[in-house]
Design a protein around this motif. Structure first.
Motif, PDB file in Angstrom:
ATOM      1  N   LEU A  19      44.792  -0.128  30.688  1.00  0.00           N
ATOM      2  CA  LEU A  19      44.900   0.331  32.061  1.00  0.00           C
ATOM      3  C   LEU A  19      46.372   0.408  32.367  1.00  0.00           C
ATOM      4  CD1 LEU A  19      41.806  -1.933  33.252  1.00  0.00           C
ATOM      5  CD2 LEU A  19      41.870   0.315  32.631  1.00  0.00           C
ATOM      6  N   ALA A  20      46.579   1.355  33.321  1.00  0.00           N
ATOM      7  CA  ALA A  20      47.751   1.336  34.023  1.00  0.00           C
ATOM      8  C   ALA A  20      47.605   0.924  35.451  1.00  0.00           C
ATOM      9  CB  ALA A  20      48.651   2.655  33.876  1.00  0.00           C
ATOM     10  N   TYR A  21      48.123   0.130  36.160  1.00  0.00           N
ATOM     11  CA  TYR A  21      48.237  -0.447  37.496  1.00  0.00           C
ATOM     12  C   TYR A  21      49.244   0.526  38.375  1.00  0.00           C
ATOM     13  CZ  TYR A  21      45.962  -4.498  35.653  1.00  0.00           C
ATOM     14  OH  TYR A  21      45.101  -5.322  35.078  1.00  0.00           O
ATOM     15  N   CYS A  22      48.755   0.688  39.475  1.00  0.00           N
ATOM     16  CA  CYS A  22      49.509   1.476  40.589  1.00  0.00           C
ATOM     17  C   CYS A  22      50.828   1.029  40.798  1.00  0.00           C
ATOM     18  CB  CYS A  22      48.832   1.700  41.862  1.00  0.00           C
ATOM     19  SG  CYS A  22      49.647   2.537  43.173  1.00  0.00           S
ATOM     20  N   GLN A  23      51.820   1.908  40.632  1.00  0.00           N
ATOM     21  CA  GLN A  23      53.356   1.664  41.023  1.00  0.00           C
ATOM     22  C   GLN A  23      53.825   2.875  42.024  1.00  0.00           C
ATOM     23  OE1 GLN A  23      54.783  -0.979  39.259  1.00  0.00           O
ATOM     24  NE2 GLN A  23      52.721  -1.355  38.600  1.00  0.00           N
ATOM     25  N   SER A  24      52.971   3.449  42.595  1.00  0.00           N
ATOM     26  CA  SER A  24      53.506   4.358  43.533  1.00  0.00           C
ATOM     27  C   SER A  24      54.130   4.150  44.934  1.00  0.00           C
ATOM     28  CB  SER A  24      52.396   5.642  43.528  1.00  0.00           C
ATOM     29  OG  SER A  24      51.237   5.047  43.934  1.00  0.00           O
ATOM     30  N   THR A  25      53.039   3.069  45.399  1.00  0.00           N
ATOM     31  CA  THR A  25      53.495   2.544  46.758  1.00  0.00           C
ATOM     32  C   THR A  25      53.670   1.106  46.885  1.00  0.00           C
ATOM     33  OG1 THR A  25      51.243   2.366  47.400  1.00  0.00           O
ATOM     34  CG2 THR A  25      52.374   4.757  47.794  1.00  0.00           C
ATOM     35  N   PRO A  26      54.512   0.622  47.823  1.00  0.00           N
ATOM     36  CA  PRO A  26      54.651  -0.730  47.925  1.00  0.00           C
ATOM     37  C   PRO A  26      53.331  -1.573  48.104  1.00  0.00           C
ATOM     38  CG  PRO A  26      56.414   0.177  49.248  1.00  0.00           C
ATOM     39  CD  PRO A  26      55.310   1.292  48.739  1.00  0.00           C
ATOM     40  N   ASP A  27      52.326  -0.829  48.718  1.00  0.00           N
ATOM     41  CA  ASP A  27      51.081  -1.418  49.172  1.00  0.00           C
ATOM     42  C   ASP A  27      50.369  -1.528  47.902  1.00  0.00           C
ATOM     43  OD1 ASP A  27      51.658  -1.307  51.776  1.00  0.00           O
ATOM     44  OD2 ASP A  27      50.877   0.601  51.941  1.00  0.00           O
ATOM     45  N   CYS A  28      50.394  -1.146  46.765  1.00  0.00           N
ATOM     46  CA  CYS A  28      49.490  -1.462  45.517  1.00  0.00           C
ATOM     47  C   CYS A  28      50.258  -1.905  44.405  1.00  0.00           C
ATOM     48  CB  CYS A  28      49.093   0.012  44.998  1.00  0.00           C
ATOM     49  SG  CYS A  28      50.207   1.080  44.429  1.00  0.00           S
ATOM     50  N   ILE A  29      51.775  -2.061  44.357  1.00  0.00           N
ATOM     51  CA  ILE A  29      52.435  -2.787  43.576  1.00  0.00           C
ATOM     52  C   ILE A  29      52.150  -4.124  43.258  1.00  0.00           C
ATOM     53  CG2 ILE A  29      54.639  -3.411  42.511  1.00  0.00           C
ATOM     54  CD1 ILE A  29      55.833  -0.900  43.824  1.00  0.00           C
ATOM     55  N   GLY A  30      51.760  -4.875  42.105  1.00  0.00           N
ATOM     56  CA  GLY A  30      51.403  -6.118  42.015  1.00  0.00           C
ATOM     57  C   GLY A  30      50.225  -6.547  42.381  1.00  0.00           C
ATOM     58  N   LYS A  31      49.197  -5.694  42.724  1.00  0.00           N
ATOM     59  CA  LYS A  31      48.007  -6.178  43.333  1.00  0.00           C
ATOM     60  C   LYS A  31      46.869  -5.708  42.470  1.00  0.00           C
ATOM     61  CE  LYS A  31      49.203  -5.874  47.999  1.00  0.00           C
ATOM     62  NZ  LYS A  31      49.088  -5.266  49.420  1.00  0.00           N
ATOM     63  N   GLY A  32      47.267  -5.382  40.888  1.00  0.00           N
ATOM     64  CA  GLY A  32      45.993  -5.094  39.953  1.00  0.00           C
ATOM     65  C   GLY A  32      45.234  -3.802  40.450  1.00  0.00           C
ATOM     66  N   VAL A  33      45.628  -2.901  41.132  1.00  0.00           N
ATOM     67  CA  VAL A  33      45.080  -1.521  41.530  1.00  0.00           C
ATOM     68  C   VAL A  33      45.160  -0.787  40.264  1.00  0.00           C
ATOM     69  CG1 VAL A  33      44.872   0.305  43.148  1.00  0.00           C
ATOM     70  CG2 VAL A  33      45.430  -1.970  44.018  1.00  0.00           C
ATOM     71  N   ILE A  34      44.039  -0.301  39.828  1.00  0.00           N
ATOM     72  CA  ILE A  34      44.161   0.771  38.527  1.00  0.00           C
ATOM     73  C   ILE A  34      44.262   2.177  38.964  1.00  0.00           C
ATOM     74  CG2 ILE A  34      42.712   1.374  36.689  1.00  0.00           C
ATOM     75  CD1 ILE A  34      41.116  -1.201  36.658  1.00  0.00           C
ATOM     76  N   ALA A  35      45.244   2.506  38.090  1.00  0.00           N
ATOM     77  CA  ALA A  35      45.866   3.866  38.551  1.00  0.00           C
ATOM     78  C   ALA A  35      45.258   4.895  37.761  1.00  0.00           C
ATOM     79  CB  ALA A  35      47.341   4.227  38.611  1.00  0.00           C
ATOM     80  N   SER A  36      45.255   4.277  36.196  1.00  0.00           N
ATOM     81  CA  SER A  36      44.643   5.266  35.189  1.00  0.00           C
ATOM     82  C   SER A  36      44.091   4.470  34.295  1.00  0.00           C
ATOM     83  CB  SER A  36      45.345   6.426  34.764  1.00  0.00           C
ATOM     84  OG  SER A  36      46.678   5.862  34.419  1.00  0.00           O
ATOM     85  N   GLY A  37      43.313   5.114  33.216  1.00  0.00           N
ATOM     86  CA  GLY A  37      43.064   4.210  31.984  1.00  0.00           C
ATOM     87  C   GLY A  37      41.644   4.463  31.876  1.00  0.00           C
ATOM     88  N   SER A  38      41.355   3.648  30.680  1.00  0.00           N
ATOM     89  CA  SER A  38      39.895   3.363  30.401  1.00  0.00           C
ATOM     90  C   SER A  38      39.680   1.875  29.658  1.00  0.00           C
ATOM     91  CB  SER A  38      39.479   4.566  29.344  1.00  0.00           C
ATOM     92  OG  SER A  38      40.349   4.353  28.132  1.00  0.00           O
TER      93      SER A  38
END
Length: 234
Positions: free
Chosen positions: A202-221
């Motif tokens: 899994l890759a976590y979201c790094q695109s916006t300050p609101d999601c960085i470090g919060k474990g929001v999954i951006a992609s993966g399986s």
């Protein structure tokens, strides 16, 4: 007096024998490590598979289906017995099995090797020990894999409604950071075989300050196999 001395000597001897008997080392035979991966024509294992896929645009999707692995036949080459494993899938418990892969597997006193599409990979290496590690791609031209190793040796393990007294885990390097999560795990039960497997990337979201470090999954399986039934179950 002689009779009394004889009685005392006999009692002392009995006490020494009891103590010596209690100090005898455990002579129970050690378990056969290769029994964690049984191979015999006609063996089968059915797993419930859960597949999760993630993307920021498409969200999360989950697919459930079943996989059967069955040993259909065997043959001998250069003194080594090879087993043919048929892998089939079905969408539900009442669906028909559809073969989607066939591979060969052999087991020796030192390793288990599986070959699919002419690519051999090392599944297990013996002896089973926390000091044992291996590269699964030793026998092929692919880049060296991250080392696999054993943990939780001969420990209880439960999956679905099944419980096993002696199981061992094969794990790869797991990585959990603010950027992503990776996990590789296989669990084998003594005299049963594979009872659980998991692959997570899994890759976590790094695109916006609101999601960085919060474990929001951006992609993966994430894929999990859990044993449902087998002729190997007691």
């Amino acid at each position: 007096m002689q009779r009394g001395n004889h009685i005392h000597s006999t009692l002392a001897l009995l006490i020494l024998l009891v103590i010596a008997g209690g100090c005898q080392p455990n002579t129970d035979p050690a378990p056969d490590d290769t029994a964690y991966f049984p191979l015999q024509t006609g063996d089968y294992w059915i797993y419930q598979v859960t597949q999760e896929n993630y993307s920021l645009t498409g969200g999360a999707t989950t697919t459930a289906y079943q996989v059967q692995e069955k040993i259909g036949s065997s043959f001998t080459r250069s003194g080594q017995v090879f087993f043919q494993v048929e892998e089939s899938t079905r969408t539900s418990e009442k669906g028909n099995w559809q073969i989607n892969a066939i591979r060969t597997v052999f087991k020796s006193l030192s390793e288990v090797v599986s070959q699919e599409n002419n690519v051999p990979t090392r599944s297990l290496v013996f002896p089973i020990s926390t000091n044992t590690s291996w590269n699964s791609n030793t026998y092929n031209a692919l880049p060296d894999s991250l080392p696999l190793r054993y943990e939780n040796i001969s420990r209880p393990f439960a999956v679905n409604k099944l419980a096993f007294d002696h199981a061992v885990s094969v794990v790869g390097p797991s990585d959990s950071t603010l950027i992503g999560l990776t996990k590789y795990q296989r669990v084998y039960a003594l005299s049963v075989g594979l009872v659980y497997r998991e692959n997570t990337a899994l890759a976590y979201c790094q695109s916006t300050p609101d999601c960085i470090g919060k474990g929001v999954i951006a992609s993966g399986s994430r894929q999990k196999w859990a044993l449902l039934s087998s002729n190997r179950l007691p």
